[in-house]
Structures are given as structure tokens and as C-alpha cells.
Design a protein around this motif. Structure first.
Motif, PDB file in Angstrom:
ATOM      1  N   GLY A  38       0.818  -1.201   0.000  1.00  0.00           N
ATOM      2  CA  GLY A  38       0.000   0.000   0.000  1.00  0.00           C
ATOM      3  C   GLY A  38       0.855   1.255   0.000  1.00  0.00           C
ATOM      4  O   GLY A  38       0.562   2.231  -0.702  1.00  0.00           O
ATOM      5  N   GLU A  39       1.937   1.208   0.748  1.00  0.00           N
ATOM      6  CA  GLU A  39       2.833   2.359   0.814  1.00  0.00           C
ATOM      7  C   GLU A  39       3.444   2.653  -0.560  1.00  0.00           C
ATOM      8  O   GLU A  39       3.535   3.819  -0.959  1.00  0.00           O
ATOM      9  N   ASP A  40       3.851   1.598  -1.272  1.00  0.00           N
ATOM     10  CA  ASP A  40       4.403   1.783  -2.617  1.00  0.00           C
ATOM     11  C   ASP A  40       3.357   2.394  -3.551  1.00  0.00           C
ATOM     12  O   ASP A  40       3.661   3.266  -4.358  1.00  0.00           O
ATOM     13  N   ALA A  41       2.120   1.911  -3.448  1.00  0.00           N
ATOM     14  CA  ALA A  41       1.039   2.420  -4.309  1.00  0.00           C
ATOM     15  C   ALA A  41       0.818   3.914  -4.074  1.00  0.00           C
ATOM     16  O   ALA A  41       0.711   4.692  -5.034  1.00  0.00           O
ATOM     17  N   VAL A  42       0.782   4.319  -2.823  1.00  0.00           N
ATOM     18  CA  VAL A  42       0.584   5.742  -2.501  1.00  0.00           C
ATOM     19  C   VAL A  42       1.742   6.563  -3.057  1.00  0.00           C
ATOM     20  O   VAL A  42       1.530   7.639  -3.629  1.00  0.00           O
ATOM     21  N   GLY A  43       2.953   6.058  -2.948  1.00  0.00           N
ATOM     22  CA  GLY A  43       4.113   6.764  -3.491  1.00  0.00           C
ATOM     23  C   GLY A  43       4.042   6.910  -5.006  1.00  0.00           C
ATOM     24  O   GLY A  43       4.302   7.985  -5.550  1.00  0.00           O
ATOM     25  N   ILE A  44       3.666   5.842  -5.694  1.00  0.00           N
ATOM     26  CA  ILE A  44       3.541   5.887  -7.152  1.00  0.00           C
ATOM     27  C   ILE A  44       2.473   6.894  -7.559  1.00  0.00           C
ATOM     28  O   ILE A  44       2.639   7.652  -8.516  1.00  0.00           O
ATOM     29  N   LEU A  45       1.373   6.910  -6.838  1.00  0.00           N
ATOM     30  CA  LEU A  45       0.260   7.802  -7.185  1.00  0.00           C
ATOM     31  C   LEU A  45       0.572   9.277  -6.955  1.00  0.00           C
ATOM     32  O   LEU A  45      -0.156  10.142  -7.438  1.00  0.00           O
ATOM     33  N   GLN A  46       1.637   9.583  -6.259  1.00  0.00           N
ATOM     34  CA  GLN A  46       2.046  10.978  -6.097  1.00  0.00           C
ATOM     35  C   GLN A  46       2.603  11.533  -7.399  1.00  0.00           C
ATOM     36  O   GLN A  46       2.621  12.739  -7.604  1.00  0.00           O
ATOM     37  N   HIS A  47       3.055  10.640  -8.303  1.00  0.00           N
ATOM     38  CA  HIS A  47       3.713  11.071  -9.531  1.00  0.00           C
ATOM     39  C   HIS A  47       3.023  10.597 -10.804  1.00  0.00           C
ATOM     40  O   HIS A  47       3.393  11.043 -11.888  1.00  0.00           O
ATOM     41  N   GLU A  48       2.076   9.666 -10.687  1.00  0.00           N
ATOM     42  CA  GLU A  48       1.452   9.083 -11.870  1.00  0.00           C
ATOM     43  C   GLU A  48      -0.058   9.006 -11.685  1.00  0.00           C
ATOM     44  O   GLU A  48      -0.551   8.932 -10.562  1.00  0.00           O
ATOM     45  N   ASP A  49      -0.774   8.970 -12.817  1.00  0.00           N
ATOM     46  CA  ASP A  49      -2.229   8.822 -12.801  1.00  0.00           C
ATOM     47  C   ASP A  49      -2.612   7.498 -13.442  1.00  0.00           C
ATOM     48  O   ASP A  49      -1.932   7.015 -14.353  1.00  0.00           O
ATOM     49  N   PHE A  50      -3.714   6.931 -12.975  1.00  0.00           N
ATOM     50  CA  PHE A  50      -4.207   5.655 -13.478  1.00  0.00           C
ATOM     51  C   PHE A  50      -5.709   5.749 -13.691  1.00  0.00           C
ATOM     52  O   PHE A  50      -6.402   6.509 -13.020  1.00  0.00           O
ATOM     53  N   ASP A  51      -6.196   4.923 -14.603  1.00  0.00           N
ATOM     54  CA  ASP A  51      -7.631   4.849 -14.844  1.00  0.00           C
ATOM     55  C   ASP A  51      -8.309   3.946 -13.819  1.00  0.00           C
ATOM     56  O   ASP A  51      -9.443   4.198 -13.416  1.00  0.00           O
TER      57      ASP A  51
END
Length: 80
Positions: A38-51
Motif C-alpha cells: 500500500g505504501e508503494d502504491a501511494v508513493g507511485i500515485l504521487q507522480h502518476e495517474d491511473f484509470d
């Protein structure tokens, strides 16, 4: 969505599950990014967008429900 690939974030603490889902979705034409917590996902979402985000509920550390709450606060339009 002619020519535009939908982006999917797959979140699971089991790498084999992420790899399997990645293989299926990639063959179907999606662009896939994997996160193993979950922590990795939150970090990725700070810089990228997903559908769409596909996420395991039971993970060590930040579980799926907590991760979903954090994501919805920062990216309310994303489908989880």
C-alpha cells in the motif's frame, strides 16, 4: 479510447499475483504498473495517474482498505 491505453495500477504483496495480473492485462492491451505494498502504491500515485487500481485487501503494513482511503483523499476520481 482509440489508440490510448488505459493505465492500471496493480497492488498486491505477492509478486506472483502481480505478475499474473500484469500478463493478462498487458495481453488485453492495458498499460500496467505494479506496486507490492500500500505504501508503494501511494508513493507511485504521487507522480502518476491511473484509470483503475486493482488492489489486494489483505496486505502487511498498510492494508487495502487503508490504502484505498488514502488514495481516495488524494485522487477522488480514480476507480479502485
Amino acid at each position: 479510447m482509440s489508440g490510448v491505453k488505459a493505465r492500471v495500477l496493480v497492488v498486491d504483496d505477492e509478486p506472483s499475483i502481480c505478475e499474473g495480473i500484469d500478463a493478462i492485462l498487458t495481453r488485453a492491451g492495458y498499460e500496467v504498473v505494479k506496486a507490492y505494498s500500500g505504501e508503494d502504491a501511494v508513493g507511485i500515485l504521487q507522480h502518476e495517474d491511473f484509470d483503475v487500481i486493482l488492489m489486494d485487501l489483505i496486505m502487511p503494513g498498510m492494508d487495502g482498505a487503508e490504502t484505498c482511503s488514502v488514495i481516495k483523499r488524494s485522487k477522488p476520481g480514480v476507480r479502485v
